[in-house]
Scaffold this active site. Structure first.
Site, mmCIF file in Angstrom:
data_model
loop_
_atom_site.group_PDB
_atom_site.id
_atom_site.type_symbol
_atom_site.label_atom_id
_atom_site.label_comp_id
_atom_site.label_asym_id
_atom_site.label_seq_id
_atom_site.Cartn_x
_atom_site.Cartn_y
_atom_site.Cartn_z
ATOM 1 N N GLU A 1 -2.949 -4.766 -3.230
ATOM 2 C CA GLU A 1 -3.430 -5.635 -4.311
ATOM 3 C C GLU A 1 -3.408 -4.888 -5.647
ATOM 4 O O GLU A 1 -3.063 -5.463 -6.689
ATOM 5 C CB GLU A 1 -4.863 -6.099 -4.041
ATOM 6 C CG GLU A 1 -5.040 -6.930 -2.782
ATOM 7 C CD GLU A 1 -5.378 -6.082 -1.556
ATOM 8 O OE1 GLU A 1 -4.826 -4.971 -1.402
ATOM 9 O OE2 GLU A 1 -6.193 -6.538 -0.743
ATOM 10 N N TYR B 1 -5.788 11.893 1.280
ATOM 11 C CA TYR B 1 -6.121 10.500 1.600
ATOM 12 C C TYR B 1 -6.679 9.631 0.464
ATOM 13 O O TYR B 1 -6.249 8.492 0.310
ATOM 14 C CB TYR B 1 -7.079 10.439 2.799
ATOM 15 C CG TYR B 1 -6.493 10.928 4.112
ATOM 16 C CD1 TYR B 1 -5.131 11.180 4.261
ATOM 17 C CD2 TYR B 1 -7.327 11.136 5.200
ATOM 18 C CE1 TYR B 1 -4.618 11.631 5.471
ATOM 19 C CE2 TYR B 1 -6.814 11.586 6.420
ATOM 20 C CZ TYR B 1 -5.459 11.839 6.545
ATOM 21 O OH TYR B 1 -4.951 12.275 7.735
ATOM 22 N N CYS C 1 -10.792 -3.791 -4.062
ATOM 23 C CA CYS C 1 -9.774 -4.767 -4.489
ATOM 24 C C CYS C 1 -10.407 -6.096 -4.864
ATOM 25 O O CYS C 1 -9.886 -6.812 -5.711
ATOM 26 C CB CYS C 1 -8.696 -4.926 -3.422
ATOM 27 S SG CYS C 1 -7.593 -3.495 -3.416
ATOM 28 N N ASN D 1 -1.206 8.661 0.754
ATOM 29 C CA ASN D 1 -0.936 10.034 0.339
ATOM 30 C C ASN D 1 -1.610 10.982 1.323
ATOM 31 O O ASN D 1 -2.682 10.663 1.856
ATOM 32 C CB ASN D 1 -1.489 10.258 -1.083
ATOM 33 C CG ASN D 1 -0.975 11.539 -1.687
ATOM 34 O OD1 ASN D 1 -1.459 12.630 -1.400
ATOM 35 N ND2 ASN D 1 0.036 11.423 -2.517
ATOM 36 N N ALA D 2 -0.989 12.163 1.519
ATOM 37 C CA ALA D 2 -1.554 13.160 2.423
ATOM 38 C C ALA D 2 -2.957 13.562 1.968
ATOM 39 O O ALA D 2 -3.801 13.933 2.786
ATOM 40 C CB ALA D 2 -0.644 14.379 2.491
ATOM 41 N N CYS E 1 -10.213 -5.268 0.425
ATOM 42 C CA CYS E 1 -11.340 -4.321 0.524
ATOM 43 C C CYS E 1 -12.276 -4.543 -0.667
ATOM 44 O O CYS E 1 -11.936 -5.261 -1.627
ATOM 45 C CB CYS E 1 -10.824 -2.889 0.554
ATOM 46 S SG CYS E 1 -10.194 -2.306 -1.039
ATOM 47 N N ASN F 1 0.839 -1.198 0.000
ATOM 48 C CA ASN F 1 0.000 0.000 0.000
ATOM 49 C C ASN F 1 0.877 1.253 0.000
ATOM 50 O O ASN F 1 1.965 1.272 0.597
ATOM 51 C CB ASN F 1 -1.019 -0.003 1.147
ATOM 52 C CG ASN F 1 -0.436 -0.201 2.523
ATOM 53 O OD1 ASN F 1 0.602 -0.829 2.694
ATOM 54 N ND2 ASN F 1 -1.100 0.331 3.531
ATOM 55 N N CYS G 1 -4.002 0.548 -2.659
ATOM 56 C CA CYS G 1 -3.888 -0.717 -1.930
ATOM 57 C C CYS G 1 -2.782 -1.601 -2.499
ATOM 58 O O CYS G 1 -2.409 -1.491 -3.678
ATOM 59 C CB CYS G 1 -5.207 -1.478 -2.008
ATOM 60 S SG CYS G 1 -6.531 -0.760 -1.017
#
Ligand code: THU
Length: 132
Positions: free
Chosen positions: A57, A50, A93, A47-48, A90, A44, A55
């Protein structure tokens, strides 16, 4: 070439070490075997901003596609601590894996304690979306 589950899990564990996850502090590594027996890994990358995070995968699948792999034969996802259990893919994914898999394609989910669970993508994403 067949890749043993142990080798797949080791590759995902190795990839997980490089996870960039300063916001969640939740490390995930993924490793998959493609239709030619080649191994592809990902972790994964957050990033700031979000929602831009990606992910493990997704990274492994992108690596497979870039290398010319067509189908996922088996995928291992390593993440999660012993108390909350393994990281299962998730929702997004699951759909990403489904794109390159059959209903029987195996997903291994492993946590820090080494506990692992085995699923098929058909089980994790029943009645999945297909384009006509
Ligand atoms: N994550 C994955 O890499 N794969 C999943 O299937 C679930 C979640 C990552 C995204 C984020 O960086 C962190 O785990 C916490 O959600």
């Amino acid at each position: 070439m067949t890749v043993a589950n142990e080798d797949l899990i080791n590759a995902a564990t190795q990839a997980r070490r490089n996870a960039y996850c300063p916001f969640s502090n939740y490390r995930v590594g993924a490793a998959l075997v493609d239709d030619r027996g080649h191994l592809h890994v990902g972790c994964n990358v957050e990033n700031a901003a979000y929602p831009l995070g990606s992910c493990a995968e997704a990274a492994a699948i992108a690596a497979m596609v870039q290398q010319g792999g067509k189908r996922i034969v088996r995928i291992a996802v390593v993440g999660g601590t012993g108390d909350i259990g393994p990281c299962t893919p998730c929702g997004g994914c699951r759909q990403r894996i489904h794109e390159f898999a059959d209903d029987e394609t195996v997903i291994l989910a492993i946590d820090d304690s080494g506990e692992w669970q085995e699923y098929s993508i058909g089980e994790l994403l029943p009645a999945s979306f297909h384009l006509p």
